[in-house]
Write a protein that holds these residues in place. Structure first.
Motif: not given
Length: 127
Positions: A32-37, A63-66, A81-85, A89-97
């Protein structure tokens, strides 16, 4: 409320007698290290997000995104600029939206294009 709606509210989750044992060869922290959701596509990308609202930026930093996100300053305009590695996935897209017009996807290009398409489709629904 209609009777059908009330029926939906009273549905109870089904019970199961099956059990789950986590395989010992899986390191869940690493998984789960590099996953949102929860969806791990295995395709890790570098996402760069520019925030156009200082309030929303502070929210995303506090309240960090990741957990492993970092940030840098854009030398052209001084914005953060926030940088995420993370995995694409769909959860990433939803989080950004969730950030709406307060955020801009800078990179990767194909993710930026996906957002352009999604937002154009959403805009068409309001016309």
């Amino acid at each position: 409320m209609s009777p059908e709606s009330l029926e939906l509210l009273t549905i109870q989750p089904a019970e199961t007698t099956e059990s789950f044992t986590c395989p010992k060869e899986i390191d869940l922290r690493e998984h789960f290290k590099n996953i949102i959701g929860i969806t791990n596509t295995g395709k890790i990308i570098t996402v760069k997000l520019k925030f156009h609202s200082p309030i929303r930026l502070q929210y995303a930093i506090t309240k960090k995104i990741h957990p492993l996100q970092r940030h840098e300053t854009d030398p052209d305009d001084g914005k953060t600029i926030l940088i995420l590695e993370v995995a694409w996935n769909k959860e990433l897209i939803t989080k950004i939206l969730e950030f709406g017009s307060d955020v801009e996807v800078l990179e990767p290009f194909d993710l930026r294009q996906k957002f352009i398409t999604k937002l154009e489709q959403a805009l068409q629904r309001y016309r």
